[in-house]
Design a protein around this motif. Sequence first.
Motif, short mmCIF file in Angstrom:
data_model
loop_
_atom_site.label_atom_id
_atom_site.label_comp_id
_atom_site.label_asym_id
_atom_site.label_seq_id
_atom_site.Cartn_x
_atom_site.Cartn_y
_atom_site.Cartn_z
N GLY A 134 0.85 -1.19 0.00
CA GLY A 134 0.00 0.00 0.00
C GLY A 134 0.88 1.24 0.00
N MET A 135 0.23 2.41 0.02
CA MET A 135 0.97 3.67 -0.12
C MET A 135 1.74 4.06 1.13
SD MET A 135 0.36 3.90 -3.12
CE MET A 135 1.12 5.37 -3.75
N VAL A 136 1.36 3.51 2.28
CA VAL A 136 2.07 3.84 3.53
C VAL A 136 2.63 2.54 4.10
CG1 VAL A 136 1.92 4.95 5.80
CG2 VAL A 136 0.40 5.68 3.95
N PRO A 137 3.81 2.09 3.58
CA PRO A 137 4.38 0.84 4.12
C PRO A 137 4.56 0.95 5.64
CG PRO A 137 5.55 1.54 2.15
CD PRO A 137 4.64 2.67 2.53
N GLY A 138 4.04 -0.06 6.35
CA GLY A 138 4.14 0.00 7.81
C GLY A 138 2.90 0.59 8.45
N GLY A 139 2.08 1.26 7.67
CA GLY A 139 0.80 1.75 8.17
C GLY A 139 0.89 2.86 9.20
N GLN A 140 -0.18 2.96 10.02
CA GLN A 140 -0.30 4.07 10.97
C GLN A 140 0.86 4.15 11.96
OE1 GLN A 140 -4.55 5.02 12.40
NE2 GLN A 140 -4.63 2.83 12.04
N LEU A 141 1.47 3.01 12.27
CA LEU A 141 2.55 3.03 13.26
C LEU A 141 3.76 3.81 12.79
CD1 LEU A 141 2.93 -0.34 15.14
CD2 LEU A 141 2.15 1.84 15.96
N THR A 142 3.91 3.96 11.47
CA THR A 142 5.07 4.71 10.98
C THR A 142 4.86 6.21 11.20
OG1 THR A 142 4.11 4.78 8.77
CG2 THR A 142 5.66 2.99 9.24
N GLN A 143 3.64 6.57 11.61
CA GLN A 143 3.38 7.99 11.87
C GLN A 143 3.35 8.30 13.37
OE1 GLN A 143 -0.08 8.07 9.46
NE2 GLN A 143 1.12 8.21 7.60
N THR A 144 3.61 7.28 14.19
CA THR A 144 3.76 7.57 15.61
C THR A 144 5.24 7.45 15.92
OG1 THR A 144 3.65 5.27 16.29
CG2 THR A 144 1.57 6.43 16.18
N THR A 145 5.66 8.02 17.01
CA THR A 145 7.08 7.93 17.32
C THR A 145 7.33 6.74 18.24
OG1 THR A 145 6.64 9.73 18.87
CG2 THR A 145 7.71 10.29 16.83
N ASP A 146 7.13 6.93 19.54
CA ASP A 146 7.44 5.84 20.47
C ASP A 146 6.26 4.90 20.69
OD1 ASP A 146 10.17 6.68 21.57
OD2 ASP A 146 8.98 8.49 21.77
N VAL A 147 6.53 3.61 20.57
CA VAL A 147 5.51 2.61 20.91
C VAL A 147 5.97 1.97 22.22
CG1 VAL A 147 4.33 0.50 20.18
CG2 VAL A 147 5.09 2.17 18.47
N GLU A 148 5.19 2.15 23.27
CA GLU A 148 5.62 1.66 24.58
C GLU A 148 4.71 0.57 25.13
OE1 GLU A 148 6.30 5.07 27.12
OE2 GLU A 148 8.36 5.11 26.37
N ASN A 149 3.62 0.27 24.37
CA ASN A 149 2.66 -0.69 24.92
C ASN A 149 2.64 -2.01 24.16
OD1 ASN A 149 1.51 0.28 22.60
ND2 ASN A 149 -0.20 1.32 23.58
N PHE A 150 3.65 -2.24 23.31
CA PHE A 150 3.70 -3.53 22.63
C PHE A 150 4.56 -4.47 23.45
CE2 PHE A 150 4.30 -6.78 19.48
CZ PHE A 150 3.19 -6.67 18.65
N PRO A 151 4.01 -5.63 23.86
CA PRO A 151 4.76 -6.55 24.73
C PRO A 151 6.08 -6.97 24.09
CG PRO A 151 2.51 -7.32 24.40
CD PRO A 151 2.69 -6.17 23.49
N GLY A 152 7.10 -7.10 24.92
CA GLY A 152 8.39 -7.57 24.42
C GLY A 152 9.39 -6.47 24.15
N TYR A 153 8.95 -5.22 24.28
CA TYR A 153 9.87 -4.08 24.10
C TYR A 153 9.91 -3.28 25.40
CZ TYR A 153 9.71 -5.00 19.06
OH TYR A 153 9.80 -5.57 17.81
N PRO A 154 10.70 -3.75 26.38
CA PRO A 154 10.67 -3.11 27.70
C PRO A 154 11.06 -1.64 27.68
CG PRO A 154 12.48 -4.69 27.55
CD PRO A 154 11.63 -4.88 26.33
N ASP A 155 11.88 -1.24 26.72
CA ASP A 155 12.30 0.16 26.65
C ASP A 155 11.52 0.94 25.60
OD1 ASP A 155 14.27 -0.42 28.57
OD2 ASP A 155 15.59 -1.18 27.00
N GLY A 156 10.48 0.30 25.05
CA GLY A 156 9.74 0.96 23.98
C GLY A 156 10.52 0.88 22.67
N ILE A 157 9.89 1.27 21.59
CA ILE A 157 10.54 1.22 20.28
C ILE A 157 9.88 2.27 19.39
CG2 ILE A 157 8.97 -0.61 19.47
CD1 ILE A 157 11.42 -1.66 17.80
#
Length: 317
Positions: A38-61
Amino acid sequence: MSQENEHVQCLIIGSGPAGYTAAIYAARADLKPVMYTGMVPGGQLTQTTDVENFPGYPDGIMGPEMMEDFRKQAERFGTQVRFGHVSKVDFSSTPHKVIIDEEKTVTADTVIIATGASAKWLGLESEQKYNGFGVSACAVCDGFFFKGQDVAIVGAGDTAAEEATYLAKLCKKVHMLVRRDEFRASKAMQNRVLNTPNIEIHYNTDTEEILGDGKNVTGVKVKNNLTNETKVLDITGFFVAIGHNPNTEIFKGILDMDETGYLITQADSTKTNIPGVFACGDAQDKLWRQAVTAAGTGCMAALEAERYLAAAEHGSH
């Protein structure tokens, strides 16, 4: 094989957490999936900066980095990830037909739709300028970064009310900007907002401009649409909660959807009304809309596609 026509076992449309998770599972099941991003590879997450609530990333990503990880994992098991946009689909016969970028035809035994949704924006230039630097369309994702600060949220529905009360727990003050003289939200949600002392509701209020110092948001200029009076609210965060649009335009009249365009899947399943076509992620989920729930339904879609193909081989659906 000619460039114009190609046949695949499993075609995945869209490349957010749902699409990539579907790809990982489908590839491991040896379905040799092909994905169009699609036109935005990676989707909406590529437009946010820090993701801190996805399990397995204790320091966020960072959102873009996380989607890069998802992509590598999908490719490692043999997914072909291609940049391209599905312009038309024909699900009237099997195998299903999909047109890419208005020129190439791909036929597929199974199709997994993971086209996601897009946040609705107010359409201000300043809003795009400060997107990610104080402007956000997801309070649950980004509210944490505004702990103890003053913020504003625009919207009048259930989501806006829910996000305002969520922000109120973290922030010193929440200005809620409501365009009309009343909420659209349910009574219960309205009461929750009205009973939260640090939420100030501004009725009949339009957002004129988001103000900033060139780097970050410093305020918002608002106008009372009855008196035409303008004023500036000092804030560091501006949240837009006026809804989402599912990216499902091309499936209109083909797949069952609700009045707002979200694809309807069978209970506890990703099956659509067309056998062999599955939908996952935000294109069919208007309730949770989280990366982790999208990934979960992507897994379901791939497993259901695998079962569907196995049943087809044995001559029964």
